[in-house]
Design an enzyme around this catalytic site. Structure first.
Site, PDB file in Angstrom:
ATOM      1  N   TRP A 102      48.422 -20.454  68.499  1.00 13.42           N
ATOM      2  CA  TRP A 102      47.949 -19.552  67.446  1.00 13.42           C
ATOM      3  C   TRP A 102      46.595 -19.969  66.895  1.00 13.42           C
ATOM      4  O   TRP A 102      45.764 -19.121  66.562  1.00 13.42           O
ATOM      5  CB  TRP A 102      48.994 -19.357  66.347  1.00 13.42           C
ATOM      6  CG  TRP A 102      50.135 -18.556  66.890  1.00 13.42           C
ATOM      7  CD1 TRP A 102      51.392 -19.002  67.180  1.00 13.42           C
ATOM      8  CD2 TRP A 102      50.104 -17.170  67.293  1.00 13.42           C
ATOM      9  NE1 TRP A 102      52.135 -17.996  67.727  1.00 13.42           N
ATOM     10  CE2 TRP A 102      51.386 -16.861  67.805  1.00 13.42           C
ATOM     11  CE3 TRP A 102      49.139 -16.167  67.278  1.00 13.42           C
ATOM     12  CZ2 TRP A 102      51.718 -15.590  68.289  1.00 13.42           C
ATOM     13  CZ3 TRP A 102      49.455 -14.898  67.752  1.00 13.42           C
ATOM     14  CH2 TRP A 102      50.730 -14.617  68.255  1.00 13.42           C
ATOM     15  N   ASP A 171      46.403 -20.662  58.374  1.00 10.33           N
ATOM     16  CA  ASP A 171      47.376 -19.688  58.858  1.00 10.33           C
ATOM     17  C   ASP A 171      48.754 -20.306  58.646  1.00 10.33           C
ATOM     18  O   ASP A 171      49.130 -21.253  59.340  1.00 10.33           O
ATOM     19  CB  ASP A 171      47.107 -19.419  60.347  1.00 10.33           C
ATOM     20  CG  ASP A 171      48.189 -18.539  60.982  1.00 10.33           C
ATOM     21  OD1 ASP A 171      49.112 -18.101  60.269  1.00 10.33           O
ATOM     22  OD2 ASP A 171      48.092 -18.301  62.206  1.00 10.33           O
ATOM     23  N   LYS A 195      58.282 -13.723  59.421  1.00 15.60           N
ATOM     24  CA  LYS A 195      59.103 -14.918  59.651  1.00 15.60           C
ATOM     25  C   LYS A 195      59.834 -15.312  58.372  1.00 15.60           C
ATOM     26  O   LYS A 195      61.041 -15.403  58.353  1.00 15.60           O
ATOM     27  CB  LYS A 195      58.249 -16.069  60.170  1.00 15.60           C
ATOM     28  CG  LYS A 195      57.714 -15.795  61.575  1.00 15.60           C
ATOM     29  CD  LYS A 195      56.297 -16.231  61.703  1.00 15.60           C
ATOM     30  CE  LYS A 195      55.550 -15.690  62.896  1.00 15.60           C
ATOM     31  NZ  LYS A 195      56.230 -15.485  64.134  1.00 15.60           N
TER      32      LYS A 195
HETATM   33  N1  PMP Z   1      49.917 -17.004  63.515  1.00 17.65           N
HETATM   34  C1  PMP Z   1      51.107 -17.590  63.764  1.00 17.65           C
HETATM   35  C2  PMP Z   1      51.283 -19.030  63.396  1.00 17.65           C
HETATM   36  C3  PMP Z   1      52.137 -16.848  64.336  1.00 17.65           C
HETATM   37  O1  PMP Z   1      53.321 -17.447  64.590  1.00 17.65           O
HETATM   38  C4  PMP Z   1      51.930 -15.486  64.647  1.00 17.65           C
HETATM   39  C5  PMP Z   1      53.022 -14.617  65.223  1.00 17.65           C
HETATM   40  N2  PMP Z   1      53.995 -15.205  65.926  1.00 17.65           N
HETATM   41  C6  PMP Z   1      50.682 -14.930  64.398  1.00 17.65           C
HETATM   42  C7  PMP Z   1      49.698 -15.714  63.817  1.00 17.65           C
HETATM   43  C8  PMP Z   1      50.380 -13.498  64.730  1.00 17.65           C
HETATM   44  O2  PMP Z   1      51.015 -12.689  63.809  1.00 17.65           O
HETATM   45  P1  PMP Z   1      50.976 -11.099  63.908  1.00 17.65           P
HETATM   46  O3  PMP Z   1      51.772 -10.737  65.119  1.00 17.65           O
HETATM   47  O4  PMP Z   1      51.600 -10.686  62.621  1.00 17.65           O
HETATM   48  O5  PMP Z   1      49.573 -10.687  64.031  1.00 17.65           O
END
Ligand code: PMP
Length: 359
Positions: A102, A171, A195
């Site tokens: 991520w 994040d 989450k």
């Molecule tokens: N950052 C992290 C740490 C994640 O776990 C995720 C999704 N699993 C995201 C960003 C992306 O999130 P979204 O699908 O809501 O854009």
């Protein structure tokens, strides 16, 4: 009704009392004669919901008035793009720490709009820990330092957050409100909701107000954080249902005693699972001990060929969502705030049994 033990990484389990309340109010919210989804985002009813959700978050995370709290569209990924657009003043480079999947996505997006300095890149062992402070190579006069505080796929987190003279941007999608943190250490905290705090498609953004003036006029009005702060998250029609669910989840968390209480429960849940993994060579977890996430527990069976069988048998026992991310394989249990202790106890006892039959 039959509900699984949900270890999915997201969209993930929501607290049962929250779902029950939402069901109860689905057709008629309060005395409004309509569902919350059918009411104007400018109605008295929704305004109350939106401000209650914000106040709950402020209470839970102890957020001062120096920060704005926003509900935005597009999940956490939209923030990957907006942050560099808004905060990279004068074309300065931004520091990014690369700890896994991520943070890599955030880096890729930031690279589209300007210079990025990779302050650390996984170390020689590749994404099994976070860096110590002395390993981080901060750029000169960086616009900000970005981290992914909990890597959902690799299952690692920061026991201690890094220091920088530049604002720290985190994040926190897969760990928001799972442990006590000092918000004042951060310039921006953001999280996709799906989450720990509600349904997908929604992002929570906590932003220090002094950063809002950084955004250049060349950025589209919609893409400026300032616009959404001025509009109190209602610049355009927000995800009203999502914000309503965030209010219910944060009500639930407050009733439970807040972040300190859930953190103690989360520690207990994670210890049960890690103790099991450490108990024999049948299992192994790649993550360094001090960086093991208490939200996403990642592991392998020593004999990897047993993993499909493990997943199949687990699913038959209603233990669902245990497959590791497709990019890394293996096994993963996401044990977010709403995943009850009982589900982890059942998982551990299933693992013990599986080991005794296959070890
Ligand atoms: N950052 C992290 C740490 C994640 O776990 C995720 C999704 N699993 C995201 C960003 C992306 O999130 P979204 O699908 O809501 O854009």
């Amino acid at each position: 009704m039959s509900r699984i033990h949900n270890f999915g990484a997201g969209p993930a389990a929501l607290p049962l009392p929250v779902l029950e309340k939402a069901r109860e109010e689905l057709l008629e919210f309060g005395g409004a004669g309509a569902s919350i989804m059918e009411l104007s985002h400018r109605s008295v009813e929704f305004s109350r919901v939106c401000s209650a959700a914000e106040q709950n978050i402020r209470r839970l995370m102890n957020i001062s008035n120096d920060y704005a709290v926003l509900f935005m569209h597009g999940g956490a990924s939209s923030q990957f793009a907006l942050i560099p657009l808004n905060f990279r003043i004068g074309g300065r480079a931004a520091d990014y720490i690369h700890t896994g999947h991520w943070s890599a996505k955030a880096i890729k997006e930031a690279g589209v709009s300007g210079p990025v300095n990779i302050a650390w890149n996984g170390g020689p062992e590749h994404y099994v820990r976070v860096p110590s402070q002395d390993e981080i190579e901060l750029g000169h006069d960086a616009a900000y330092l970005h981290i992914c505080s909990n890597e959902t796929i690799e299952g690692l987190y920061y026991p201690v957050f890094p220091e920088s003279d530049a604002p720290l941007v985190a994040d926190m999608s897969s760990e928001i409100m799972s442990r006590a943190i000092d918000v004042n250490r951060f310039g921006i905290i953001y999280a996709g909701a799906q989450k720990n705090i509600g349904p997908s498609g929604l992002a929570l953004v906590i932003i220090h107000k002094t950063l809002l003036d950084r955004c250049p006029e060349t950025v589209q009005v919609f893409h400026r954080y300032r616009t959404h702060v001025t509009g109190s998250s209602l610049y355009n029609t927000p995800n009203t249902w999502g914000i309503y669910m965030v209010e219910l989840v944060t009500d639930w968390l407050l009733e439970l005693g807040g972040v300190a209480s859930i953190e103690a429960i989360n520690q207990r849940k994670a210890s049960l699972l890690y103790d099991m993994l450490d108990s024999s060579d049948f299992w192994r977890t790649p993550v360094r001990k001090q960086c093991r996430s208490i939200m996403n527990v990642v592991w392998r069976i020593h004999d990897e060929e047993l993993e499909p069988q493990f997943l199949k048998e687990a699913r038959s026992a209603d233990l669902a969502g245990l497959k590791g991310h497709r990019s890394v394989g293996g096994l993963r249990a996401s044990i977010y705030n709403a995943c009850p202790l009982e589900s982890i106890e059942l998982l551990v006892s299933f693992m013990r049994d599986f080991e005794s039959r296959n070890g």
